[in-house]
Scaffold this motif. Structure first.
Motif, PDB file in Angstrom:
ATOM      1  N   PRO A   1     -32.891  18.323  15.032  1.00 21.24           N
ATOM      2  CA  PRO A   1     -32.792  17.305  14.999  1.00 21.24           C
ATOM      3  C   PRO A   1     -30.798  17.321  14.756  1.00 21.24           C
ATOM      4  N   MET A   2     -30.424  17.984  13.728  1.00 20.64           N
ATOM      5  CA  MET A   2     -29.585  17.675  13.725  1.00 20.64           C
ATOM      6  C   MET A   2     -28.183  19.129  14.447  1.00 20.64           C
ATOM      7  N   ASN A   3     -26.916  18.700  13.942  1.00 21.84           N
ATOM      8  CA  ASN A   3     -26.672  19.369  15.372  1.00 21.84           C
ATOM      9  C   ASN A   3     -25.525  20.163  14.227  1.00 21.84           C
ATOM     10  N   LYS A   4     -25.239  21.214  13.339  1.00 20.09           N
ATOM     11  CA  LYS A   4     -24.841  21.960  12.712  1.00 20.09           C
ATOM     12  C   LYS A   4     -23.480  22.120  12.627  1.00 20.09           C
ATOM     13  N   SER A   5     -22.904  22.062  13.611  1.00 22.82           N
ATOM     14  CA  SER A   5     -21.382  21.892  14.076  1.00 22.82           C
ATOM     15  C   SER A   5     -20.446  20.565  13.481  1.00 22.82           C
ATOM     16  N   ASN A   6     -21.718  19.619  14.519  1.00 20.49           N
ATOM     17  CA  ASN A   6     -20.718  18.415  14.193  1.00 20.49           C
ATOM     18  C   ASN A   6     -22.001  17.228  12.897  1.00 20.49           C
ATOM     19  N   GLY A   7     -22.701  17.847  12.410  1.00 17.86           N
ATOM     20  CA  GLY A   7     -23.147  16.482  11.899  1.00 17.86           C
ATOM     21  C   GLY A   7     -24.004  14.955  12.318  1.00 17.86           C
ATOM     22  N   LYS A   8     -24.170  15.122  13.367  1.00 20.84           N
ATOM     23  CA  LYS A   8     -24.494  14.672  14.380  1.00 20.84           C
ATOM     24  C   LYS A   8     -26.070  14.621  14.898  1.00 20.84           C
ATOM     25  N   ASN A   9     -26.679  13.535  14.811  1.00 14.47           N
ATOM     26  CA  ASN A   9     -28.513  13.732  14.600  1.00 14.47           C
ATOM     27  C   ASN A   9     -28.782  13.395  16.127  1.00 14.47           C
ATOM     28  N   LEU A  10     -28.981  14.549  16.888  1.00  9.18           N
ATOM     29  CA  LEU A  10     -29.361  14.131  18.335  1.00  9.18           C
ATOM     30  C   LEU A  10     -30.864  13.262  18.774  1.00  9.18           C
ATOM     31  N   ALA A  11     -31.345  12.886  17.768  1.00  5.86           N
ATOM     32  CA  ALA A  11     -32.412  12.017  17.615  1.00  5.86           C
ATOM     33  C   ALA A  11     -32.189  10.452  18.158  1.00  5.86           C
ATOM     34  N   PHE A  12     -31.116  10.733  17.765  1.00  3.52           N
ATOM     35  CA  PHE A  12     -30.424   8.594  17.674  1.00  3.52           C
ATOM     36  C   PHE A  12     -29.128   8.633  19.547  1.00  3.52           C
ATOM     37  N   TYR A  13     -29.951   7.757  20.413  1.00  3.78           N
ATOM     38  CA  TYR A  13     -29.164   7.604  20.782  1.00  3.78           C
ATOM     39  C   TYR A  13     -27.638   8.368  21.389  1.00  3.78           C
ATOM     40  N   GLU A  14     -26.875   7.117  20.608  1.00  8.97           N
ATOM     41  CA  GLU A  14     -26.290   6.945  20.274  1.00  8.97           C
ATOM     42  C   GLU A  14     -25.179   8.038  19.422  1.00  8.97           C
ATOM     43  N   GLN A  15     -25.526   8.676  18.808  1.00  7.71           N
ATOM     44  CA  GLN A  15     -25.217   9.911  18.638  1.00  7.71           C
ATOM     45  C   GLN A  15     -24.968  11.076  19.181  1.00  7.71           C
ATOM     46  N   ASN A  16     -24.885  11.384  20.994  1.00  6.86           N
ATOM     47  CA  ASN A  16     -24.985  12.407  21.791  1.00  6.86           C
ATOM     48  C   ASN A  16     -23.901  11.630  22.499  1.00  6.86           C
ATOM     49  N   ASN A  17     -22.340  11.592  21.279  1.00  7.56           N
ATOM     50  CA  ASN A  17     -20.987  10.676  21.945  1.00  7.56           C
ATOM     51  C   ASN A  17     -20.290  12.502  21.752  1.00  7.56           C
ATOM     52  N   PHE A  18     -20.635  13.189  22.373  1.00  4.41           N
ATOM     53  CA  PHE A  18     -20.231  14.316  22.687  1.00  4.41           C
ATOM     54  C   PHE A  18     -20.357  15.053  23.634  1.00  4.41           C
ATOM     55  N   GLY A  19     -19.588  16.229  24.220  1.00  3.23           N
ATOM     56  CA  GLY A  19     -19.925  16.746  25.374  1.00  3.23           C
ATOM     57  C   GLY A  19     -20.203  16.161  26.701  1.00  3.23           C
ATOM     58  N   GLY A  20     -20.984  16.794  27.303  1.00  5.00           N
ATOM     59  CA  GLY A  20     -21.362  15.867  28.663  1.00  5.00           C
ATOM     60  C   GLY A  20     -22.827  16.240  29.218  1.00  5.00           C
ATOM     61  N   TYR A  21     -23.451  16.278  30.145  1.00  2.00           N
ATOM     62  CA  TYR A  21     -25.150  16.127  30.112  1.00  2.00           C
ATOM     63  C   TYR A  21     -26.100  16.682  28.856  1.00  2.00           C
ATOM     64  N   LYS A  22     -26.905  16.333  28.293  1.00  2.00           N
ATOM     65  CA  LYS A  22     -28.054  16.520  27.854  1.00  2.00           C
ATOM     66  C   LYS A  22     -29.477  16.835  28.176  1.00  2.00           C
ATOM     67  N   SER A  23     -30.106  18.155  27.268  1.00  2.00           N
ATOM     68  CA  SER A  23     -31.507  18.987  28.061  1.00  2.00           C
ATOM     69  C   SER A  23     -31.999  19.337  26.844  1.00  2.00           C
ATOM     70  N   TYR A  24     -32.464  18.190  25.798  1.00  2.00           N
ATOM     71  CA  TYR A  24     -33.873  18.938  25.729  1.00  2.00           C
ATOM     72  C   TYR A  24     -34.906  19.538  24.551  1.00  2.00           C
ATOM     73  N   HIS A  25     -35.170  20.530  25.612  1.00  2.00           N
ATOM     74  CA  HIS A  25     -37.165  21.008  25.199  1.00  2.00           C
ATOM     75  C   HIS A  25     -36.844  20.660  24.042  1.00  2.00           C
ATOM     76  N   VAL A  26     -37.521  19.608  23.307  1.00  2.00           N
ATOM     77  CA  VAL A  26     -37.660  20.141  21.798  1.00  2.00           C
ATOM     78  C   VAL A  26     -38.780  20.712  21.158  1.00  2.00           C
ATOM     79  N   PHE A  27     -39.160  21.447  20.424  1.00  2.00           N
ATOM     80  CA  PHE A  27     -39.629  22.235  20.492  1.00  2.00           C
ATOM     81  C   PHE A  27     -40.166  22.869  18.795  1.00  2.00           C
ATOM     82  N   GLY A  28     -41.407  23.631  18.221  1.00  2.00           N
ATOM     83  CA  GLY A  28     -41.527  23.833  17.270  1.00  2.00           C
ATOM     84  C   GLY A  28     -42.511  23.470  16.450  1.00  2.00           C
TER      85      GLY A  28
END
Length: 481
Positions: A231-258
């Motif tokens: 869930p960690m975005n290495k470029s900005n340190g955001k934890n994408l698993a928390f809605y409020e930390q997706n406050n960058f860029g545009g629409y988000k579409s995560y097909h979570v896998f692994g």
């Protein structure tokens, strides 16, 4: 005389208990504030939606309109289904808190998003066919209601998809004595030809409330087979698993896998409430998060799709790993077709979670949380059916905790265990419930590749910025879901 009175008292108690443990179904008309759409274009669209026609007129002027509602209810949860709006599960409410664990839109606000135009946000939407927001998502579907011999109640919805000539049915079932409901899908290709194979269930969740997406995984995929870390975005340190930390860029579409896990869900930490969607991984391997985006580009849709219920997100379950676009066939995440005269069936469980602070494992018995906190190991279990089991914690092969758990439906168990230097490689289990969790959780990691051999077609790996550009700058609104 006393003996007779006692027998009558026991009989009365048993009758009252039996009545309390029966689910019920009710049909009625309800007036919703509705933003309608126009009459249809009389000419079919000579495009990928042929032989369907489109509805192209929308309005900002609401009307008061009656809609048919099918309501399923037991002692724990209450569902409403709107068969005239695609058979959508419009709401799901946990009764002890009177809170919705699925986004409950109080208005019917049609907007031009679906294949034929009109679409509404919220609830749980079914999609079978070629892509998302199918031709049936805003029009009436066939349905029937049924009271079953086991005390459960069902609403069965379905229709024929004219694009593929396949038939789908889904039984929405509410047991008498459990706090979950199930959706059992039946999908049949009765044609002599292979047909496109697309199925995703889209469940809306409210965005506010410190929402955490509980989606076990190590990466997420794009529509073309691209991937990035989760869930960690290495470029900005955001934890994408928390809605409020997706406050960058545009629409988000995560097909979570692994990870090989059978569940996903969300938890509103401000409300101490969550939701779970559970199904065997081999039945529904795909799990996706859709976020409109926290900039004005995405937040404008809040008022376009609702009046007062706030922004929402979607969590989605699919038969394939991603909602694959054309280039995905050049990646390890291939298209597949629906073989002639074949039938697929599967079942999913949906339920609320109470007062657990999140969860790390879930199945049809309930949701379990285990988290280290200030030198203690916090333990929680929110059951959705009665449970009489023993919770056992092991550090390696040594049992460090064992405690019987006997709980009623939605009666949350909570305890804690003092951590020591030897408290490593922990395993928690509820053997009767078939629930096992490992900390750390690498035991469920998949070894399935995300790249194709370079000497075959090259890789489609890219960083988040490139992935976002690839997916959303060039994507149409239809492609987003």
């Amino acid at each position: 005389m006393k003996k007779t009175s006692l027998v009558l008292l026991v009989a009365l108690f048993c009758l009252q208990y039996a009545m309390a443990q029966r689910a019920k179904v009710n049909e009625y008309n309800k007036v919703f504030t509705t933003y309608p759409f126009s009459d249809p274009n009389p000419i079919p669209s000579f495009s990928k939606i042929y032989p369907y026609f489109r509805f192209d007129g929308f309005t900002n002027a609401p009307v008061q309109k009656e809609w048919k509602v099918v309501e399923l209810e037991n002692d724990y949860i209450k569902l409403s289904i709107l068969p005239e709006i695609g058979g959508k599960i419009w709401s799901a409410i946990e009764k002890s808190t009177n809170q919705s664990f699925i986004y409950n839109n109080q208005v019917v606000k049609f907007r031009d998003i679906a294949m034929r135009g009109p679409w509404t946000s919220g609830g749980i939407e079914t999609n079978y066919g070629i892509i998302g927001h199918t031709p049936n998502c805003a029009s009436p579907v066939d349905y029937l209601v049924r009271t079953n011999k086991d005390g459960s109640v069902s609403c069965i919805i379905g229709v024929q998809d004219q694009l593929t000539r396949t038939n789908w049915r889904i039984e929405i079932n509410l047991p008498a004595d459990k706090a979950y409901f199930t959706t059992r899908s039946f999908w049949h290709n009765g044609t002599p030809l292979e047909q496109p194979y697309y199925h995703w269930m889209n469940a809306g969740l409210k965005a506010k409330g410190n929402l955490e997406f509980i989606f076990p995984g190590t990466k997420y995929l794009g529509h073309d087979g691209e991937y990035a870390d989760w869930p960690m975005n290495k470029s900005n340190g955001k934890n994408l698993a928390f809605y409020e930390q997706n406050n960058f860029g545009g629409y988000k579409s995560y097909h979570v896998f692994g990870k090989y896990t059978p569940f996903f869900g969300g938890y509103w930490h401000d409300d101490d409430l969550g939701m779970v969607r559970y199904a065997p991984h081999d039945d529904k391997a795909g799990k996706k998060i859709w976020i409109w985006g926290l900039s004005q580009q995405g937040m404008i849709w809040e008022k376009l799709l609702t009046d007062d219920d706030g922004q929402y997100v979607e969590v989605q379950s699919g038969r394939l790993f991603n909602q694959n676009a054309e280039k995905s066939t050049l990646s390890p995440f291939k298209h597949r077709s629906f073989a002639p005269y074949s039938t697929d069936e599967w079942i999913e469980y949906w339920y609320p979670v109470l007062r657990t602070g999140g969860f790390v494992e879930a199945n049809e018995f309930g949701a379990f949380n285990m988290k280290p906190e200030n030198g203690w190991l916090k333990l929680y279990f929110s059951p959705v059916q009665p449970i009489d089991d023993t919770l056992e914690i092991k550090a390696g092969d040594q049992v460090i905790y064992r405690k019987p758990i006997s709980r009623r439906v939605l009666q949350t168990f909570a305890d804690s265990l003092k951590l020591t230097a030897d408290s490593r490689n922990l395993t928690a289990s509820l053997p009767k419930a078939g629930l096992v969790y490992h900390l750390p959780s690498a035991a469920n990691d998949l070894s399935r590749p995300v790249d194709v051999p370079r000497n075959l077609t090259g890789t489609v790996s890219m960083d988040y910025t490139s992935l976002e550009k690839s997916l959303w700058i060039k994507s149409s609104m239809l492609k987003r879901k």
